[in-house]
Scaffold this motif. Structure first.
Motif, PDB file in Angstrom:
ATOM      1  N   ALA A 118       0.816  -1.217   0.000  1.00  0.00           N
ATOM      2  CA  ALA A 118       0.000   0.000   0.000  1.00  0.00           C
ATOM      3  C   ALA A 118       0.850   1.269   0.000  1.00  0.00           C
ATOM      4  O   ALA A 118       0.436   2.295  -0.542  1.00  0.00           O
ATOM      5  CB  ALA A 118      -0.933  -0.001   1.215  1.00  0.00           C
ATOM      6  N   ARG A 119       2.042   1.202   0.600  1.00  0.00           N
ATOM      7  CA  ARG A 119       2.885   2.403   0.691  1.00  0.00           C
ATOM      8  C   ARG A 119       3.373   2.890  -0.673  1.00  0.00           C
ATOM      9  O   ARG A 119       3.852   4.014  -0.789  1.00  0.00           O
ATOM     10  CB  ARG A 119       4.070   2.161   1.628  1.00  0.00           C
ATOM     11  N   THR A 120       3.261   2.055  -1.711  1.00  0.00           N
ATOM     12  CA  THR A 120       3.727   2.454  -3.053  1.00  0.00           C
ATOM     13  C   THR A 120       2.707   3.325  -3.784  1.00  0.00           C
ATOM     14  O   THR A 120       3.029   3.917  -4.816  1.00  0.00           O
ATOM     15  CB  THR A 120       4.035   1.216  -3.918  1.00  0.00           C
ATOM     16  N   VAL A 121       1.478   3.392  -3.284  1.00  0.00           N
ATOM     17  CA  VAL A 121       0.426   4.168  -3.950  1.00  0.00           C
ATOM     18  C   VAL A 121       0.595   5.658  -3.651  1.00  0.00           C
ATOM     19  O   VAL A 121       0.734   6.061  -2.494  1.00  0.00           O
ATOM     20  CB  VAL A 121      -0.977   3.702  -3.495  1.00  0.00           C
ATOM     21  N   LYS A 122       0.623   6.468  -4.698  1.00  0.00           N
ATOM     22  CA  LYS A 122       0.764   7.919  -4.552  1.00  0.00           C
ATOM     23  C   LYS A 122      -0.598   8.533  -4.247  1.00  0.00           C
ATOM     24  O   LYS A 122      -1.537   8.380  -5.025  1.00  0.00           O
ATOM     25  CB  LYS A 122       1.340   8.545  -5.826  1.00  0.00           C
ATOM     26  N   LEU A 123      -0.676   9.228  -3.120  1.00  0.00           N
ATOM     27  CA  LEU A 123      -1.916   9.874  -2.721  1.00  0.00           C
ATOM     28  C   LEU A 123      -1.669  11.351  -2.453  1.00  0.00           C
ATOM     29  O   LEU A 123      -0.548  11.750  -2.131  1.00  0.00           O
ATOM     30  CB  LEU A 123      -2.465   9.213  -1.456  1.00  0.00           C
ATOM     31  N   ASP A 124      -2.712  12.161  -2.565  1.00  0.00           N
ATOM     32  CA  ASP A 124      -2.532  13.583  -2.281  1.00  0.00           C
ATOM     33  C   ASP A 124      -2.612  13.823  -0.769  1.00  0.00           C
ATOM     34  O   ASP A 124      -2.975  12.934   0.005  1.00  0.00           O
ATOM     35  CB  ASP A 124      -3.542  14.451  -3.048  1.00  0.00           C
ATOM     36  N   ASP A 125      -2.268  15.036  -0.347  1.00  0.00           N
ATOM     37  CA  ASP A 125      -2.187  15.350   1.082  1.00  0.00           C
ATOM     38  C   ASP A 125      -3.516  15.154   1.804  1.00  0.00           C
ATOM     39  O   ASP A 125      -3.547  14.793   2.987  1.00  0.00           O
ATOM     40  CB  ASP A 125      -1.699  16.787   1.285  1.00  0.00           C
ATOM     41  N   LYS A 144      16.745   0.543  -1.382  1.00  0.00           N
ATOM     42  CA  LYS A 144      16.905   1.757  -2.188  1.00  0.00           C
ATOM     43  C   LYS A 144      15.827   1.839  -3.267  1.00  0.00           C
ATOM     44  O   LYS A 144      15.243   2.901  -3.508  1.00  0.00           O
ATOM     45  CB  LYS A 144      18.298   1.781  -2.841  1.00  0.00           C
ATOM     46  N   ALA A 145      15.545   0.699  -3.902  1.00  0.00           N
ATOM     47  CA  ALA A 145      14.523   0.651  -4.943  1.00  0.00           C
ATOM     48  C   ALA A 145      13.143   0.971  -4.375  1.00  0.00           C
ATOM     49  O   ALA A 145      12.280   1.512  -5.066  1.00  0.00           O
ATOM     50  CB  ALA A 145      14.506  -0.728  -5.602  1.00  0.00           C
ATOM     51  N   GLU A 146      12.942   0.676  -3.089  1.00  0.00           N
ATOM     52  CA  GLU A 146      11.657   0.931  -2.438  1.00  0.00           C
ATOM     53  C   GLU A 146      11.606   2.315  -1.780  1.00  0.00           C
ATOM     54  O   GLU A 146      10.603   2.673  -1.160  1.00  0.00           O
ATOM     55  CB  GLU A 146      11.382  -0.149  -1.381  1.00  0.00           C
ATOM     56  N   GLY A 147      12.718   3.044  -1.880  1.00  0.00           N
ATOM     57  CA  GLY A 147      12.752   4.382  -1.290  1.00  0.00           C
ATOM     58  C   GLY A 147      12.897   4.381   0.223  1.00  0.00           C
ATOM     59  O   GLY A 147      12.486   5.308   0.911  1.00  0.00           O
TER      60      GLY A 147
END
Length: 366
Positions: free
Chosen positions: A179-186, A229-232
């Protein structure tokens, strides 16, 4: 506000040994068989910060109060944990309560220590744990989505907003991505917290190695570092056995000598704390007085009233101003009095963004 980390990993990767070392207790039984940890153990440790000692010395403080870091040692997960295998859902529920995940992977070979998968492969092991956590999240989302979808059809505004968050996360999980890979707005980020998803939490990899590899790592740790690193995120190399031995030493000089002999500059705890603070976006500010010198943890980017609220909600509610001295200025002026005389103590208002190392005094009225 410190931070609360759940220590996860397969059985026999060194979680309980690390927990015992970090908390300098024997609360978690470390044994050479799976599932030796039956209940999640919780340990609080002081966050080491040499700045606090210096501030206490200059401020003539009678007491030093460091900020606290909490570790939760969660039993080893195995394949099928999401469906109740091993100790299953009981421990997945414990992980949901933490702020972040410390994912311990075994990066050593030892014929005397059983590996549940039969061989050493930290990437495979990490995949096993991640898969179980994602399966648990998918099950949780399915239950929540069914209820929310009905409300959304009826025009419930909050349910519609929640479904806008759930839909892309569910798609990511089904594609094998946490779930942490999904980009969400503030505006959506606070809604994710309400879902209590395990894989939405920031994750730090802990590579547990033999003493010989503690200083420079090995081929396995390099693979884990590349994955992180690939996962940030980050990977920290530690030797749980060394940490365990250091935990038994009370003399600081003896600790330094032991670390030096192992080719290390500092204990693994310090590395984990630094990486954890970075991962969670946290920083430290201080209060100094004759009674105590104290460290407080606040999120990076927090404004003065929010920092005041860490001490007490009344401080935030009735905030008037903050008197601020940077750590460097406090030391250079050898305390508050000279900092005030030379104009290095600043008065800051509600919009002041707190900086790491600030020495602060809050004025408030309620």
């Amino acid at each position: 506000m410190g931070f609360n980390c759940g220590i996860v990993g397969l059985p026999n990767v060194g979680k309980s040994t690390l927990f015992n070392a970090l908390t300098a207790t024997a609360a978690a039984q470390a044994a050479n068989f799976p599932f030796c940890t039956i209940e999640p153990n919780v340990g609080r440790v002081a966050v080491p910060d040499t700045r606090l000692d210096k501030l206490a010395e200059l401020g003539g403080s009678q007491k030093i109060v460091p900020s606290q870091l909490e570790f939760v040692d969660i039993a080893g997960l195995v394949k099928g944990a999401a469906t109740g295998q091993g100790l299953g859902n009981q421990f997945l529920a414990n992980i949901r309560e933490t702020d972040a995940i410390l994912h311990v992977v075994r990066c050593f070979e030892d014929a005397d220590i059983i590996h549940v998968e039969g061989s050493t492969d930290p990437i495979r092991d990490a995949d096993v744990i991640e898969t179980e956590l994602m399966l648990a999240d998918m099950e949780s989302l399915d239950k929540q989505a069914n209820n929310l979808a009905k409300k959304a059809k009826g025009g419930d505004k909050q349910a519609i907003e929640m479904m806008d968050v759930i839909t892309p996360i569910k798609a990511a999980l089904e594609a094998g991505k946490p779930a942490r890979t999904v980009k969400l707005d503030d505006a959506q980020k606070p809604l994710v917290k309400l879902l209590q998803l395990i894989t939405s939490k920031p994750q730090l990899y802990i590579c547990n190695v033999k003493e010989v590899d503690a200083a420079n790592g090995n081929e396995w740790t390099k693979k884990v570092e590349a994955r992180a690193k690939a996962e940030g995120t980050h990977a920290v190399v530690i030797c749980a056995q060394i940490e365990s031995e250091i935990a038994q030493m009370s003399d600081e000089a003896e600790k330094k000598e032991f670390l030096s002999a192992s080719g290390l500059d500092e204990a693994g705890l310090n590395k984990i704390i630094r990486a954890g603070h970075t991962m969670l976006g946290l920083q430290t500010y201080f209060t100094v007085g004759p009674k105590e010198a104290r460290a407080w943890t606040v999120r990076t980017g927090a404004k003065a009233p929010e920092a005041a609220g860490v001490i007490h909600t009344d401080f935030e509610r009735g905030f008037i101003k903050a008197e601020v001295i940077s750590f460097a200025d406090f030391v250079a002026c050898e305390g508050e009095a000279k900092a005030k005389e030379t104009g290095r103590m600043r008065q800051e208002g509600k919009d002041y963004i707190v900086k790491d190392g600030d020495v602060m005094l809050f004025r408030f009225n309620v």
